[in-house]
Motif scaffolding. Sequence first.
Motif, short mmCIF file in Angstrom:
data_model
loop_
_atom_site.label_atom_id
_atom_site.label_comp_id
_atom_site.label_asym_id
_atom_site.label_seq_id
_atom_site.Cartn_x
_atom_site.Cartn_y
_atom_site.Cartn_z
N ILE A 12 -2.04 53.94 -9.80
CA ILE A 12 -3.34 53.32 -9.50
C ILE A 12 -3.41 52.92 -8.03
O ILE A 12 -4.41 53.15 -7.36
N ALA A 13 -2.32 52.34 -7.52
CA ALA A 13 -2.31 51.87 -6.13
C ALA A 13 -2.49 53.03 -5.14
O ALA A 13 -3.35 52.97 -4.25
N PHE A 14 -1.72 54.09 -5.30
CA PHE A 14 -1.82 55.21 -4.36
C PHE A 14 -3.14 55.96 -4.52
O PHE A 14 -3.68 56.50 -3.54
N THR A 15 -3.67 56.01 -5.73
CA THR A 15 -4.99 56.61 -5.93
C THR A 15 -6.04 55.83 -5.16
O THR A 15 -6.94 56.41 -4.54
N MET A 16 -5.94 54.51 -5.20
CA MET A 16 -6.87 53.65 -4.46
C MET A 16 -6.71 53.85 -2.95
O MET A 16 -7.68 53.98 -2.22
N PHE A 17 -5.45 53.89 -2.46
CA PHE A 17 -5.20 54.09 -1.03
C PHE A 17 -5.81 55.41 -0.54
O PHE A 17 -6.29 55.50 0.59
N ALA A 18 -5.79 56.42 -1.41
CA ALA A 18 -6.28 57.75 -1.03
C ALA A 18 -7.78 57.89 -1.18
O ALA A 18 -8.34 58.93 -0.85
N GLY A 19 -8.44 56.85 -1.71
CA GLY A 19 -9.88 56.93 -1.91
C GLY A 19 -10.27 57.88 -3.01
O GLY A 19 -11.36 58.47 -2.99
N ALA A 20 -9.41 58.02 -4.02
CA ALA A 20 -9.67 58.95 -5.12
C ALA A 20 -10.27 58.20 -6.32
O ALA A 20 -10.80 57.10 -6.18
N ASN A 21 -10.16 58.78 -7.52
CA ASN A 21 -10.85 58.28 -8.71
C ASN A 21 -10.00 57.21 -9.40
O ASN A 21 -9.18 57.51 -10.27
N VAL A 22 -10.21 55.95 -9.04
CA VAL A 22 -9.39 54.86 -9.55
C VAL A 22 -9.63 54.63 -11.04
O VAL A 22 -8.68 54.38 -11.80
N ALA A 23 -10.89 54.71 -11.49
CA ALA A 23 -11.18 54.53 -12.91
C ALA A 23 -10.44 55.55 -13.75
O ALA A 23 -9.87 55.23 -14.81
N ALA A 24 -10.40 56.80 -13.28
CA ALA A 24 -9.67 57.84 -14.01
C ALA A 24 -8.17 57.57 -13.96
O ALA A 24 -7.46 57.82 -14.94
N ALA A 25 -7.66 57.05 -12.84
CA ALA A 25 -6.23 56.75 -12.72
C ALA A 25 -5.80 55.69 -13.73
O ALA A 25 -4.73 55.79 -14.33
N ILE A 26 -6.65 54.68 -13.95
CA ILE A 26 -6.35 53.65 -14.95
C ILE A 26 -6.29 54.28 -16.34
O ILE A 26 -5.38 54.01 -17.13
N GLN A 27 -7.26 55.14 -16.62
CA GLN A 27 -7.30 55.81 -17.93
C GLN A 27 -6.07 56.68 -18.14
O GLN A 27 -5.43 56.64 -19.19
N LEU A 28 -5.72 57.46 -17.12
CA LEU A 28 -4.54 58.33 -17.21
C LEU A 28 -3.27 57.51 -17.42
O LEU A 28 -2.37 57.91 -18.18
N THR A 29 -3.18 56.37 -16.75
CA THR A 29 -1.99 55.53 -16.84
C THR A 29 -1.77 55.00 -18.25
O THR A 29 -0.69 55.15 -18.83
N VAL A 30 -2.81 54.39 -18.82
CA VAL A 30 -2.66 53.77 -20.13
C VAL A 30 -2.49 54.82 -21.23
O VAL A 30 -1.59 54.72 -22.08
N VAL A 31 -3.34 55.86 -21.21
CA VAL A 31 -3.24 56.90 -22.23
C VAL A 31 -1.90 57.63 -22.13
O VAL A 31 -1.25 57.93 -23.15
N GLY A 32 -1.45 57.89 -20.91
CA GLY A 32 -0.17 58.58 -20.72
C GLY A 32 1.00 57.77 -21.24
O GLY A 32 1.91 58.30 -21.88
N LEU A 33 0.98 56.45 -20.98
CA LEU A 33 2.08 55.60 -21.44
C LEU A 33 2.13 55.49 -22.96
O LEU A 33 3.20 55.57 -23.57
N ILE A 34 0.96 55.32 -23.57
CA ILE A 34 0.92 55.21 -25.03
C ILE A 34 1.34 56.53 -25.67
O ILE A 34 2.14 56.55 -26.63
#
Length: 310
Positions: A90-112
């Motif tokens: 999420i942090a690096f996605t934000m630094f790069a100006g990319a899709n933060v909302a999608a990064a949060i979704q990918l993070t939680v769904v990927g971990l579960i």
Amino acid sequence: MVGLQVDTSGLQKYILPVTILMIYPTMIGFTLGEVLRPNNKRLLFSSLAINFIFIPLLAYVLGSLFLRHHPGLFAGLAVASLLPTSNMTIAFTMFAGANVAAAIQLTVVGLITGSLLAPWYLLVMVGKYIPVDVLTVLKTLTMVVILPLIMGTLTYRLLLRKYTPEEFQAKFKPYLPAATAWGAIYIIFTSISTNAHRIVDNIEMIILVALLVQLLFYAINYLGVIQFSRYFFNRRDGITLVYGTALRNLSISIGLAATAFGADAALMVSLAFLIQGQAAAWYLRFIQRKAVIGEYCQSGREIEGRLKAR
């Protein structure tokens, strides 16, 4: 150095509770609404395919080629390959100006998803090299992923009764990564110090081979996903996909590796800490430089067009 002088094996019994406390702060602030949004379906399914087909297959091939005689190291590589993304994504996605909302979704769904699939994947990937207790792995993952997720969600709801989301982001969020960092330091210290004599006696075989495998793992991972994202996604979503797949959740991985497979597995994950953050920063600099060059070229073309028009 400490491990060569002092027996630190007593620290191992605290690895599981420390891991739970280490993951708990990273789960504070996740909102279920962000995860369940129907947006970014193509990006989400692509990340799941890469995280649970391409990357585990890559880890299995590298482990079979280089780590067959070191089953603990192989298990550590396999564990890291099955637990994608973290707050770093999420942090690096934000630094790069990319899709933060999608990064949060990918993070939680990927971990579960990783928590549910990892025990069975581990049985297939390393079961013939090292004993895999599926029930123990599943229980450990439940404790280090699902329990902190529930605790983090409840804590966030309690905080929102007194503070606004903006106040939470300003007053609490900046301090949460410190707790995670101290937990990771404890686990890395424990895994290396308890293994100190073995590392020194076999430094070339263990460290160099393991480090080489980790370098190959990240290099192939980055190159493959970058090429895939270029062909199938725009710039913002492509960057999000890279950070949502190339980065692994090393905090949970090292806790699971140490608990389920021992010091060698934790050592293998520890080596990834040397590579992952730096690789993510290099990729960030690369895309920022590319963006600047692109803007410069675009400006040049616009000036040239104006001059021709005149």
